[in-house]
Design a protein around this motif. Structure first.
Motif, short mmCIF file in Angstrom:
data_model
loop_
_atom_site.label_atom_id
_atom_site.label_comp_id
_atom_site.label_asym_id
_atom_site.label_seq_id
_atom_site.Cartn_x
_atom_site.Cartn_y
_atom_site.Cartn_z
N SER A 152 -10.47 -4.11 22.42
CA SER A 152 -9.20 -3.66 22.70
C SER A 152 -8.84 -4.38 24.03
N ARG A 153 -7.57 -4.42 24.12
CA ARG A 153 -6.89 -5.25 25.31
C ARG A 153 -5.97 -4.04 26.04
N THR A 154 -6.30 -4.40 27.38
CA THR A 154 -5.27 -3.26 28.27
C THR A 154 -4.81 -4.07 29.48
N VAL A 155 -3.29 -3.67 29.60
CA VAL A 155 -2.74 -4.45 30.87
C VAL A 155 -2.39 -3.17 31.74
N ARG A 156 -2.44 -3.41 33.08
CA ARG A 156 -2.28 -2.56 33.99
C ARG A 156 -1.95 -3.31 35.20
N TYR A 208 -10.37 -6.52 28.82
CA TYR A 208 -10.91 -6.53 27.35
C TYR A 208 -12.20 -5.56 27.27
N ARG A 209 -12.11 -4.63 26.45
CA ARG A 209 -13.19 -3.64 26.19
C ARG A 209 -13.86 -3.82 24.90
N VAL A 210 -15.26 -4.14 25.00
CA VAL A 210 -15.81 -3.98 23.85
C VAL A 210 -16.33 -2.53 23.56
N ARG A 211 -16.40 -2.17 22.36
CA ARG A 211 -16.82 -1.03 22.01
C ARG A 211 -17.73 -1.05 20.78
N TRP A 212 -18.92 -0.38 20.83
CA TRP A 212 -19.80 -0.09 19.83
C TRP A 212 -20.47 1.29 19.60
N GLN A 213 -20.99 1.51 18.57
CA GLN A 213 -21.73 2.99 18.36
C GLN A 213 -23.01 2.57 17.89
N VAL A 214 -24.17 3.29 18.68
CA VAL A 214 -25.57 3.19 18.11
C VAL A 214 -25.90 4.44 17.69
N GLY A 215 -26.04 4.96 16.58
CA GLY A 215 -26.14 6.19 15.79
C GLY A 215 -25.11 7.00 16.27
N ARG A 275 -21.94 6.20 21.35
CA ARG A 275 -20.71 5.28 21.69
C ARG A 275 -21.01 4.75 22.98
N HIS A 276 -20.79 3.38 22.99
CA HIS A 276 -21.01 2.41 24.43
C HIS A 276 -19.80 1.68 24.45
N SER A 277 -19.48 1.23 25.78
CA SER A 277 -18.66 0.26 25.77
C SER A 277 -18.77 -0.43 26.90
N ARG A 278 -18.11 -1.72 27.18
CA ARG A 278 -18.50 -2.52 28.29
C ARG A 278 -16.82 -3.32 28.44
N THR A 279 -16.45 -3.36 29.97
CA THR A 279 -15.14 -4.06 30.13
C THR A 279 -15.20 -5.21 30.90
N PHE A 280 -14.47 -6.41 30.57
CA PHE A 280 -14.50 -7.60 30.84
C PHE A 280 -13.04 -7.85 31.42
N THR A 281 -12.94 -9.05 32.41
CA THR A 281 -11.73 -9.46 32.67
C THR A 281 -11.39 -10.75 32.09
N ASN A 282 -12.26 -11.13 31.25
CA ASN A 282 -12.39 -12.63 30.34
C ASN A 282 -12.66 -12.06 29.10
N ARG A 283 -11.42 -12.83 28.21
CA ARG A 283 -11.61 -12.54 26.80
C ARG A 283 -12.72 -13.34 26.17
N ALA A 284 -13.17 -14.26 26.76
CA ALA A 284 -14.24 -15.10 26.31
C ALA A 284 -15.63 -14.35 26.39
N LEU A 285 -15.73 -13.70 27.45
CA LEU A 285 -16.84 -12.91 27.85
C LEU A 285 -17.10 -11.71 26.89
N ALA A 286 -15.99 -11.05 26.68
CA ALA A 286 -15.90 -9.97 25.75
C ALA A 286 -16.20 -10.59 24.46
N ASP A 287 -15.79 -11.56 23.84
CA ASP A 287 -16.10 -11.93 22.64
C ASP A 287 -17.51 -12.56 22.55
N SER A 288 -17.91 -12.98 23.51
CA SER A 288 -19.37 -13.41 23.55
C SER A 288 -20.51 -12.25 23.53
N THR A 289 -20.01 -11.09 24.17
CA THR A 289 -20.78 -9.69 24.21
C THR A 289 -20.57 -9.30 22.61
#
Length: 459
Positions: free
Chosen positions: A20-24, A30-37, A40-54
């Protein structure tokens, strides 16, 4: 980036969602979201490439059938990596790698930089000791290899060292650009929050860069994040302040005011004269011995300069004592030939006669034979300024530090028309550095240069 929690259970039920992309205002994240069982977890990046890599890393681990940690949300391979080497442990290893090749003053500078880096990276946690205690434990033990190798840490450092061990993040946090950018921003400020000197910022950034480069070399990081960042240290203005340069009459008056302070001053008259006439650094003048000098009865003499004696505690040296080293930015054994103007030859001959300097002895010693220290010669210099300069001159940058005598010497040589390459050789600079530091003098010679060109073209 927070470290993962303890591994309570493993789970193979993993879902990875779209980024998900957020502009403030002007900041895009760029927020990466995933669920384990069910967690829910998430990590936020300021770089799209890093988000894609994660996101790609998470999806690849899930496809391989790798178990994920429910609490931390990461695949087991990544948990092991993030729980591995910490910055604290690597920083002490880094000191071990660098210590043997560094001069004492460089060892101390390295420790100062690592203290600031480590304090910023350390996570906030309960029981944090006072910053002064943390700094002392790192500076006097953890980042002082000789003290560390001498045995166990002193008991009063125990609490601080245990906290640093607990609070240190994994090396993997240094792969996160926002974390590294925040660290660089922190290094650009002093402890009181005010901007640090540009040279200080550059020095500390250089230590961080080198520590990360070695981490890559030792396979503790995949790459050095600093090489991918556009962050720039504050620009360093290397040009000297022209207002600090003395005229010949002012210099002579100051040397006379030093000499007028009795035996304490007379021990230092030739010391300051070496800096004014010969462009020596204080650390170089301190190391000069009688054997280094050629002093004719009349005319110009010469100095064979091969050592420097930077003032730093002997605790940072291998011998435990303050000792001479090669010249700044020069190889061991390099000799710089410095011309000694007739007035300087007279000062030196007078000093040698009055203080009975013998062959192989240092020229400048204290009343009891010890090395002249910065506190002593700075005090004598300040007294001379008060005696020889007007109130307005005292309040100005004019020769505010003894080091300004060196600047005055180089400026005088350039203003006299001596070739830049020759001046650089006498002063121990490169020509490029000479032109940067003494730009105002070089620029001031442009009219003379143009006049010479016109005269040649008119022939």
């Amino acid at each position: 980036m927070a470290g993962p929690g303890p591994i309570d259970t493993d789970c193979y039920d993993v879902r990875v969602f779209a980024i998900s992309r957020t502009v403030r205002k002007t900041v895009v994240t760029y927020r990466v979201r995933w669920q384990v069982g069910s967690r829910r977890h998430s990590r936020t990046f300021t770089n799209r490439a890093l988000a894609d890599s994660t996101r790609s890393m998470l999806m690849a681990a899930s496809r391989r059938g790798e178990a994920f940690d429910v609490d931390g949300g990461l695949p087991q391979s990544q948990v092991a990596r993030e729980r591995g080497l910490t910055w604290w442990r690597w920083s002490m290893t880094y000191v071990e790698l660098k210590w043997p090749s560094l001069a004492p003053i460089s060892r101390r500078s390295l420790a100062e930089a690592l203290v600031d880096i480590t304090l910023h990276l350390s996570r906030s946690s309960q029981g944090r000791p006072p910053s002064a205690d943390l700094r002392r434990a790192m500076f006097a033990w953890a980042y002082h290899l000789q003290n560390r190798q001498a045995g166990e840490a002193p008991a009063d450092f125990g609490e601080a060292l245990r906290w640093l061990e607990r609070a240190s993040p994994a090396m993997s946090v240094l792969e996160d650009p926002p974390t590294v950018r925040g660290l660089l921003d922190a290094l650009s400020r002093r402890q009181d929050g005010r901007p640090a000197a540009p040279t200080t910022v550059s020095r500390k950034r250089a230590v961080l860069h080198n520590a990360l480069e070695l981490a890559v070399e030792h396979r503790r990081l995949d790459s050095n994040p600093l090489s991918k960042m556009s962050w720039k240290a504050p620009r360093v203005d290397e040009t000297i302040d022209a207002r600090s340069v003395l005229s010949p009459a002012q210099a002579r008056a100051l040397l006379a005011a030093v000499d007028a302070q009795g035996p304490r001053g007379r021990r230092l008259t030739a010391f300051f004269a070496l800096m004014y006439y010969g462009a020596l650094r204080p650390s170089e003048a301190t190391a000069v011995t009688l054997d280094d000098l050629e002093l004719p009865e009349t005319g110009w003499g010469r100095l064979h300069l091969s050592r420097s004696d930077a003032e730093v505690s002997g605790t940072w040296s291998d011998s435990g004592r303050r000792s001479s080293r090669q010249l700044k930015h020069r190889a061991q054994g390099h000799v710089r030939l410095v011309p000694l103007a007739p007035p300087l030859v007279e000062h030196l001959r007078s000093h040698i006669k009055e203080f009975h300097v013998r062959p192989s002895e240092r020229l400048f010693r204290g009343a009891y034979g010890g090395t002249i220290n910065a506190a002593t010669y700075t005090d004598v210099w300040q007294r001379a300024r008060k005696a020889a300069l007007s109130p307005a001159e005292q309040a100005s940058p004019l020769a505010r530090r003894p080091y300004d005598l060196r600047h005055t010497a180089v400026s005088t040589w350039l203003a006299a028309g001596v070739d830049s390459a020759q001046v650089a050789a006498w002063a121990g600079h490169s020509v490029a550095v000479l032109h940067r530091v003494y730009a105002h003098v070089v620029e001031g010679r442009s009219e003379v240069a143009r006049a010479r060109i016109e005269n040649m073209l008119a022939e």
